[in-house]
Design a protein around this motif. Structure first.
Motif, PDB file in Angstrom:
ATOM      1  N   GLN A 326      16.218  -3.483  14.128  1.00  0.00           N
ATOM      2  CA  GLN A 326      16.969  -3.782  15.139  1.00  0.00           C
ATOM      3  C   GLN A 326      16.717  -2.701  16.329  1.00  0.00           C
ATOM      4  N   GLY A 327      16.037  -1.832  15.921  1.00  0.00           N
ATOM      5  CA  GLY A 327      15.847  -0.643  17.310  1.00  0.00           C
ATOM      6  C   GLY A 327      14.575  -0.015  17.126  1.00  0.00           C
ATOM      7  N   ALA A 328      14.416   0.853  18.141  1.00  0.00           N
ATOM      8  CA  ALA A 328      13.233   1.664  18.435  1.00  0.00           C
ATOM      9  C   ALA A 328      11.972   0.816  18.769  1.00  0.00           C
ATOM     10  N   PHE A 329      10.716   1.469  18.347  1.00  0.00           N
ATOM     11  CA  PHE A 329       9.545   0.276  18.656  1.00  0.00           C
ATOM     12  C   PHE A 329       8.650   0.421  17.529  1.00  0.00           C
ATOM     13  N   TYR A 330       9.303   0.686  16.486  1.00  0.00           N
ATOM     14  CA  TYR A 330       8.201   0.602  15.416  1.00  0.00           C
ATOM     15  C   TYR A 330       8.563  -0.352  14.078  1.00  0.00           C
ATOM     16  N   VAL A 331       7.667  -0.848  13.375  1.00  0.00           N
ATOM     17  CA  VAL A 331       7.984  -1.631  12.189  1.00  0.00           C
ATOM     18  C   VAL A 331       7.127  -0.908  11.090  1.00  0.00           C
ATOM     19  N   TYR A 332       7.632  -1.211   9.862  1.00  0.00           N
ATOM     20  CA  TYR A 332       7.359  -0.282   8.806  1.00  0.00           C
ATOM     21  C   TYR A 332       6.894  -1.233   7.475  1.00  0.00           C
ATOM     22  N   PRO A 333       6.091  -1.841   7.659  1.00  0.00           N
ATOM     23  CA  PRO A 333       5.558  -2.718   6.728  1.00  0.00           C
ATOM     24  C   PRO A 333       5.238  -2.064   5.371  1.00  0.00           C
ATOM     25  N   ASP A 334       5.554  -2.956   4.369  1.00  0.00           N
ATOM     26  CA  ASP A 334       5.301  -2.559   2.872  1.00  0.00           C
ATOM     27  C   ASP A 334       3.817  -2.944   2.626  1.00  0.00           C
ATOM     28  N   ILE A 335       2.967  -2.218   2.188  1.00  0.00           N
ATOM     29  CA  ILE A 335       1.573  -2.680   1.790  1.00  0.00           C
ATOM     30  C   ILE A 335       1.339  -2.013   0.450  1.00  0.00           C
ATOM     31  N   ARG A 336       2.217  -2.077  -0.307  1.00  0.00           N
ATOM     32  CA  ARG A 336       1.978  -1.666  -1.990  1.00  0.00           C
ATOM     33  C   ARG A 336       1.351  -2.776  -2.552  1.00  0.00           C
ATOM     34  N   ALA A 337       1.375  -3.913  -2.177  1.00  0.00           N
ATOM     35  CA  ALA A 337       0.590  -4.975  -2.836  1.00  0.00           C
ATOM     36  C   ALA A 337      -1.050  -4.714  -2.746  1.00  0.00           C
ATOM     37  N   PHE A 338      -1.282  -3.993  -1.853  1.00  0.00           N
ATOM     38  CA  PHE A 338      -2.902  -3.753  -1.635  1.00  0.00           C
ATOM     39  C   PHE A 338      -3.227  -2.288  -2.257  1.00  0.00           C
ATOM     40  N   LEU A 339      -2.303  -1.514  -2.839  1.00  0.00           N
ATOM     41  CA  LEU A 339      -2.725  -0.257  -3.306  1.00  0.00           C
ATOM     42  C   LEU A 339      -3.222  -0.272  -4.813  1.00  0.00           C
ATOM     43  N   HIS A 340      -4.233   0.146  -5.253  1.00  0.00           N
ATOM     44  CA  HIS A 340      -4.802  -0.095  -6.615  1.00  0.00           C
ATOM     45  C   HIS A 340      -5.534   1.478  -6.809  1.00  0.00           C
ATOM     46  N   GLU A 341      -6.233   1.423  -7.690  1.00  0.00           N
ATOM     47  CA  GLU A 341      -7.102   2.627  -8.075  1.00  0.00           C
ATOM     48  C   GLU A 341      -8.103   3.267  -7.047  1.00  0.00           C
ATOM     49  N   GLY A 342      -8.796   2.381  -6.542  1.00  0.00           N
ATOM     50  CA  GLY A 342      -9.810   2.922  -5.363  1.00  0.00           C
ATOM     51  C   GLY A 342      -9.114   2.913  -4.024  1.00  0.00           C
ATOM     52  N   LEU A 343      -7.646   2.457  -3.977  1.00  0.00           N
ATOM     53  CA  LEU A 343      -7.003   2.669  -2.632  1.00  0.00           C
ATOM     54  C   LEU A 343      -5.661   3.159  -2.954  1.00  0.00           C
ATOM     55  N   LYS A 344      -5.445   4.353  -3.252  1.00  0.00           N
ATOM     56  CA  LYS A 344      -4.245   4.725  -3.949  1.00  0.00           C
ATOM     57  C   LYS A 344      -3.139   4.788  -2.935  1.00  0.00           C
ATOM     58  N   THR A 345      -3.146   5.557  -1.747  1.00  0.00           N
ATOM     59  CA  THR A 345      -2.070   5.926  -0.865  1.00  0.00           C
ATOM     60  C   THR A 345      -2.121   5.285   0.414  1.00  0.00           C
ATOM     61  N   SER A 346      -1.159   5.388   1.239  1.00  0.00           N
ATOM     62  CA  SER A 346      -1.147   4.835   2.364  1.00  0.00           C
ATOM     63  C   SER A 346      -2.080   5.469   3.397  1.00  0.00           C
ATOM     64  N   ASP A 347      -2.467   6.804   3.102  1.00  0.00           N
ATOM     65  CA  ASP A 347      -3.331   7.655   3.813  1.00  0.00           C
ATOM     66  C   ASP A 347      -4.979   6.983   3.805  1.00  0.00           C
ATOM     67  N   ASP A 348      -5.113   6.650   2.360  1.00  0.00           N
ATOM     68  CA  ASP A 348      -6.310   5.940   2.177  1.00  0.00           C
ATOM     69  C   ASP A 348      -6.360   4.573   2.926  1.00  0.00           C
ATOM     70  N   PHE A 349      -5.172   3.904   2.915  1.00  0.00           N
ATOM     71  CA  PHE A 349      -5.180   2.747   3.370  1.00  0.00           C
ATOM     72  C   PHE A 349      -5.374   2.579   5.060  1.00  0.00           C
ATOM     73  N   ALA A 350      -4.694   3.580   5.479  1.00  0.00           N
ATOM     74  CA  ALA A 350      -4.640   3.921   7.127  1.00  0.00           C
ATOM     75  C   ALA A 350      -6.323   4.137   7.435  1.00  0.00           C
ATOM     76  N   GLY A 351      -6.533   4.989   6.789  1.00  0.00           N
ATOM     77  CA  GLY A 351      -8.125   5.441   7.043  1.00  0.00           C
ATOM     78  C   GLY A 351      -8.990   4.536   6.787  1.00  0.00           C
ATOM     79  N   ARG A 352      -9.040   3.669   5.944  1.00  0.00           N
ATOM     80  CA  ARG A 352     -10.031   2.494   5.906  1.00  0.00           C
ATOM     81  C   ARG A 352      -9.789   1.324   7.068  1.00  0.00           C
ATOM     82  N   LEU A 353      -8.452   1.298   7.429  1.00  0.00           N
ATOM     83  CA  LEU A 353      -8.193   0.375   8.182  1.00  0.00           C
ATOM     84  C   LEU A 353      -8.820   0.658   9.752  1.00  0.00           C
ATOM     85  N   LEU A 354      -8.934   1.993   9.917  1.00  0.00           N
ATOM     86  CA  LEU A 354      -9.232   2.818  10.934  1.00  0.00           C
ATOM     87  C   LEU A 354     -10.759   2.576  10.989  1.00  0.00           C
TER      88      LEU A 354
END
Ligand code: PLP
Length: 402
Positions: A326-354
């Motif tokens: 209800q405030g600020a200008f961010y959303v913080y979606p849950d991407i845990r469903a996509f994390l696995h052995e080869g993609l362990k953390t949100s850092d890995d995820f954001a790196g690949r997404l970029l």
């Protein structure tokens, strides 16, 4: 005989301090852009709007009038009065000039507040997910961050009960940030007040970071910790900023409102440290605070429109779960469903997404809750549409490779 120096060249206080993850994303995205890649950049926590014309003009006038010299370290009196006037008009709260100090942005306000309060061995309660800078400033001041996890399932809500459970004899300060970076969650005013009451009873300070104060949606009305009842004011400190409210990130102007005895300690620090915020920024800040507020209202309306697109669009992607803030200008979606052995953390995820989809977001790890990414919607509506398209394709390709 050669002089053998200790291998430890840098100060002990830097030992636990980490680089800002939000800055790291910005650098990686900028590198790609400089190589000609079309990056959709939703990493930055900064308005995509320009500073309103009337504010820029005030800055230009200040230069022409040679308002370019040192000012009092705490800021000129008309600026301190302008800050207080905003609080009087918006919240009906009367505070005195010696209870406010102008600072070089909100970060400076927070840093100097902690420098004035925290000794080595002091605990500072910080709810998670938190803005990356809070625990780092605590470390720099020799304190110990006590991280209190909130629940994504309960909208990252912060309750007095949760904070109370973590208070101890060592607690010196509680840092609250509503609306919150990175989740956009808002603390219910009643809970906020209860936390201040609990803290004051135990002689614990509360720092309320209100840098997103005006960015509220669904008809919610802004509130401020500066308006707590008189008997609590000795313990409650507000940190504010003109950066987001007036799209003035580069001007570097913020403030602290708090008990006058704290403000005078901060003035002492500031006098030896930065001295005054830039005189030209102060002149522009007076115009921002006392001039027309229409541009602020327009920005809020536009952010709400973007949020109303983004949250359902994200929730529409199979596997992504996104709380409606209800405030600020961010959303913080849950991407845990996509994390696995080869993609362990949100850092890995954001790196690949970029690197693969050319969408820049900030990994949740730096905000103290991994398995999430922070998306800033301080970006054009069309950029958000494109980002959602790219994200959906990226996640589809991820799943097909599994
Ligand atoms: N507080 C929070 C929660 C923030 O997100 C930021 C900036 O991103 C700040 C404070 C400080 O902003 P500034 O130093 O630009 O005023």
């Amino acid at each position: 005989m050669a002089l053998v120096k200790s291998a430890r060249l840098f100060a002990q206080r830097l030992q636990n301090v980490e680089e800002s993850s939000t800055m790291q994303v910005m650098i990686a995205a900028q590198k790609l852009k400089s190589e000609g890649v079309e990056v959709v950049d939703l990493g930055a926590g900064e308005p995509d709007f320009n500073t309103p014309e009337n504010i820029k003009e005030a800055g230009k006038r200040a230069i022409d009038a040679n308002f370019t010299r040192y000012t009092p370290a705490v800021g000129v009196a008309p600026l301190r009065d302008a800050i207080l006037r905003r609080y009087r008009e918006d919240f009906g709260v009367e505070r005195k000039r010696d209870e406010v100090i102008a600072t070089v942005g909100g970060k400076h306000s927070i840093f100097n507040t902690l420098l004035a309060l925290i000794d080595p061995g002091d605990d500072v309660i910080i709810p998670a997910p938190y803005w990356v800078t809070f625990p780092q400033v605590v470390h720099l001041c020799g304190g110990r961050p006590v991280i209190v996890e909130t629940s994504p399932e309960q909208g990252f809500s912060i309750t007095s009960e949760l904070i109370h459970k973590h208070m101890s004899d060592r607690t010196k300060l509680v840092i609250l940030n509503s609306p919150c970076n990175p989740t956009g969650a808002v603390i219910a005013p009643g809970e906020f007040l209860k936390i201040c009451q609990l803290a004051a009873e135990r002689e614990i300070y509360v720092l309320s970071d209100e840098c997103y104060q005006v960015f509220l949606y669904d008809g919610l009305q802004p509130s401020t910790a500066a308006a707590v009842p008189e008997h609590l004011r000795r313990w409650v400190i507000v940190s504010g900023s003109l950066s987001k409210t007036y799209a003035m990130t580069g001007w570097r102007l913020g403030y602290t409102i708090g008990p006058s005895e704290l403000v005078s300690q901060m003035a002492k620090i500031q006098g030896h440290e930065t001295s005054n915020p830039t005189s030209i920024a102060q002149a522009a800040g007076i115009e921002a605070l006392t001039g027309p507020q229409d541009s602020v209202r327009e920005m809020i309306r536009e952010y709400e429109r973007r949020r109303n697109f983004l949250v359902p669009a994200l929730n529409h992607i199979p596997g992504v779960r996104c709380f409606t803030p209800q405030g600020a200008f961010y959303v913080y979606p849950d991407i845990r469903a996509f994390l696995h052995e080869g993609l362990k953390t949100s850092d890995d995820f954001a790196g690949r997404l970029l690197s693969e989809a050319h969408v820049a977001v900030t990994p949740g790890s730096g905000f103290g809750m991994d398995g999430f990414i922070r998306i800033s919607y301080a970006a054009a509506y069309t950029a958000l549409e494109e980002a959602v398209r790219r994200l959906a394709n990226f996640l589809r390709s991820l799943e097909s490779k599994r």
